[in-house]
Design an enzyme around this catalytic site. Structure first.
Site, PDB file in Angstrom:
ATOM      1  N   SER A 151       0.827  -1.202   0.000  1.00  0.00           N
ATOM      2  CA  SER A 151       0.000   0.000   0.000  1.00  0.00           C
ATOM      3  C   SER A 151       0.864   1.255   0.000  1.00  0.00           C
ATOM      4  O   SER A 151       1.614   1.505  -0.927  1.00  0.00           O
ATOM      5  CB  SER A 151      -0.967  -0.035   1.188  1.00  0.00           C
ATOM      6  OG  SER A 151      -1.917   1.005   1.088  1.00  0.00           O
ATOM      7  N   ASP A 296      -3.387   6.613  -3.235  1.00  0.00           N
ATOM      8  CA  ASP A 296      -2.162   6.033  -2.686  1.00  0.00           C
ATOM      9  C   ASP A 296      -1.641   4.999  -3.691  1.00  0.00           C
ATOM     10  O   ASP A 296      -2.288   4.722  -4.708  1.00  0.00           O
ATOM     11  CB  ASP A 296      -2.385   5.487  -1.278  1.00  0.00           C
ATOM     12  CG  ASP A 296      -3.147   4.171  -1.247  1.00  0.00           C
ATOM     13  OD1 ASP A 296      -3.860   3.874  -2.217  1.00  0.00           O
ATOM     14  OD2 ASP A 296      -3.044   3.440  -0.251  1.00  0.00           O
ATOM     15  N   ASP A 298      -1.412   1.780  -4.165  1.00  0.00           N
ATOM     16  CA  ASP A 298      -2.208   0.653  -4.674  1.00  0.00           C
ATOM     17  C   ASP A 298      -3.655   1.055  -4.930  1.00  0.00           C
ATOM     18  O   ASP A 298      -4.491   0.211  -5.235  1.00  0.00           O
ATOM     19  CB  ASP A 298      -2.123  -0.558  -3.742  1.00  0.00           C
ATOM     20  CG  ASP A 298      -2.871  -0.382  -2.440  1.00  0.00           C
ATOM     21  OD1 ASP A 298      -2.944   0.770  -1.947  1.00  0.00           O
ATOM     22  OD2 ASP A 298      -3.374  -1.381  -1.891  1.00  0.00           O
ATOM     23  N   ASP A 300      -6.210   2.025  -3.227  1.00  0.00           N
ATOM     24  CA  ASP A 300      -7.385   1.724  -2.426  1.00  0.00           C
ATOM     25  C   ASP A 300      -7.786   2.912  -1.553  1.00  0.00           C
ATOM     26  O   ASP A 300      -8.867   2.902  -0.957  1.00  0.00           O
ATOM     27  CB  ASP A 300      -7.210   0.449  -1.594  1.00  0.00           C
ATOM     28  CG  ASP A 300      -6.096   0.539  -0.568  1.00  0.00           C
ATOM     29  OD1 ASP A 300      -5.347   1.530  -0.561  1.00  0.00           O
ATOM     30  OD2 ASP A 300      -5.964  -0.420   0.231  1.00  0.00           O
TER      31      ASP A 300
END
Length: 533
Positions: A151, A296, A298, A300
């Site tokens: 992440s 961000d 990734d 999500d």
């Protein structure tokens, strides 16, 4: 500090059991320097061999390096073998990845282990956002999904995230059961692997994009957007989702547009971090945008930036959450809608839900809990920039769908001559001014986090009412008149966090309430910093 025989022998065993030439060579080099008497190498080796990464509800996260205490092929192989054993050996499994260091190799290793264990494995076609994997797991009836991602962690890290049937993250006791299954897995070099997986067709990714593009309920589309994927994997998909939804005037931060595992333009690739969105806000000002969007790495999480007076600023996660929640509640077709947030988020959503006659729930932090808040869930958010605007199809936070719904909201407001700050002001007039802030302390010695929590629990501050929210969850809440503080260790970073909220009635106008509330919040921040430091 000298190399002990036990550490030397454990390192030799790990090297012998490692299926990767690269990390075998890496650890051999560290061991050779340690055996030669280099104290820094001894300390490095001790850290690398300090024990396996803990498999928790967030899966695994750690530095990409050789050794038991690192993300590497051996760790991924043994973890996946444990997951396969726990699942029982049949069914559909999706495997995805971001663009971090090691992600492609780790995803291939995970897919090969699951395929050899008898699962029908489908690998996503290249680095893609985590929400795409969550969507596929939920909408194709998969028994599990594995996403290789850390992440918004620092560049040196990578991670392993597990989704179960229904597309939600794991919760206890599954994490403990899986960790015990991993412990019983033999050496990584002897775990069977087979490259018999297939690749997810582009049509399945298109289906996700089409679903996201269908979410807007308004008709307005005249909106200029500045966007950054922050060197992550969400840029192309976000632009395409916005285009399919009718938002075509999108300007991407050029220096952050292409995936780059080193995240060279930011200290931390997290839109919450000070300075991380500076290039986005500069672009928004330069092109005279109506809305700024930061994903961000990734994708999500989604952060929004707005023009507030003469300057641009990023909205807090709570501000974004209540704006999107209010929009969803005003447009939902559900007869009995439920909205949810966490115990550390603003209490404003509760008041908004009551005004709409909707049900409201609070959970512990994390979408593993929010996704399970109850039947009829139409929206959930957490203050750390996570928003779930379409839980029927993605039972997790999704920065891309949140970006599209935010564009829908901003375009509708613009068409009526209003802005997102205007909408926040109206919520304050209707429900009282809710101001939030956070005190966050980063540690290098993780034992100090537990020691601080123990101290606060044994000697609570006299100027607050104190309660221990679910001791097993390690959360403290302090309250006073119009004030709330929640203290907890971070679940994904070496931090202790205190979440602050001040609620100020609007009796003499909004500006007066804002001045009074901000002064109270500043005093609260000073007091809490003193208490937790």
């Amino acid at each position: 500090m000298s190399l002990t025989p036990a550490l030397r022998d454990a390192t030799f065993r790990w090297i012998a059991d490692d299926p990767s030439d690269a990390t075998r060579t890496e650890l051999q080099g560290v061991l050779a320097r340690a055996m030669g008497g280099d104290p820094a190498a001894v300390e490095d080796l001790r850290d690398r061999m300090a024990g396996p990464l803990t498999f928790g509800t967030a899966g695994l996260r750690g530095p990409v390096r050789a050794g038991t205490n690192g993300m590497n092929v051996a760790t991924v192989v043994r973890t996946t073998a444990g997951v396969a054993s726990w699942l029982g050996g049949s069914g559909l499994v999706f495997v995805g990845r971001d663009a971090r260091h090691g992600s492609e190799e780790f995803a291939s290793a995970a897919a090969e282990v699951m395929a050899a264990a008898g699962f029908d494995v489908r690998v996503l076609p290249g680095p893609l956002p985590t929400p795409v994997l969550a969507y596929l797991v939920r909408n194709h009836g998969a028994v599990a999904g594995i996403q290789i991602t850390a992440s918004h962690n620092p560049p040196a890290d990578n991670g392993y995230k597990l989704y179960l049937s229904g597309g939600s993250q794991i919760v206890p006791p599954a994490d403990g059961e899986i960790e015990r299954a991993i412990e019983s897995v033999p050496a990584a070099v002897s775990v069977p692997r087979a490259a018999t997986y297939s690749v997810v067709p582009d049509a399945d990714v298109d289906a996700y994009l089409d679903r996201v593009a269908s979410l807007p309920r308004g008709q307005a589309r005249a909106l200029k957007i500045a966007l950054t994927p922050m060197h992550g994997v969400g840029g192309a998909l976000a632009v395409e989702a916005l285009r399919r939804a009718g938002f075509t005037d999108v300007h991407v931060v050029r220096s952050q547009a292409v995936p780059d595992p080193d995240f060279p333009t930011v200290a931390f690739p997290n839109p919450e971090e000070p300075g991380a969105s500076d290039e986005l806000l500069a672009l928004a000002a330069a092109v005279n945008a109506d809305l700024a969007i930061a994903l961000d790495p990734d994708a999500d999480r989604c952060a929004l930036g707005v023009r507030d007076g003469e300057t641009w600023r990023m909205l807090r996660g709570d501000e974004t959450g209540v704006l999107l929640g209010s929009l969803v509640l005003s447009t939902t077709e559900s007869a009995d809608p439920l909205v949810a947030t966490t115990i550390v988020s603003s209490s404003l959503l509760k008041s908004i839900a009551a005004a709409h006659g909707a049900r409201y729930a609070e959970t512990l932090t994390g979408f593993k809990w929010l996704a399970r808040a109850g039947e009829g869930l139409v929206f959930a958010y957490e203050e750390a920039l996570g928003n779930c605007v379409d839980p029927e199809f993605v039972a997790d936070k999704d920065g891309i769908s949140a970006a599209v719904v935010a564009a829908d909201l901003a375009a509708g407001l613009k068409a009526s001559g209003r802005t997102l700050p205007d909408a926040l002001d109206q919520l304050a007039l209707d429900h009282g001014l809710h101001l939030t802030d956070q005190v966050s302390l980063r540690y290098t010695d993780l034992s100090l986090i537990g020691a601080t929590m123990a101290r606060l629990r044994s000697a609570p501050p006299a100027d607050f009412a104190s309660e221990d929210l679910l001791p097993g969850a390690d959360v403290l809440r302090w309250t006073a008149d119009g004030v709330r503080v929640v203290v907890r260790p971070s679940g994904t970073e070496p931090k202790l966090k205190a979440y602050l909220e001040v609620v100020e009635p609007v009796t003499d106008g909004l500006e007066s309430a804002r001045a009074s509330g901000q002064a109270r919040l500043a005093r609260l921040r000073e007091r809490v910093t003193e208490l937790v430091s």
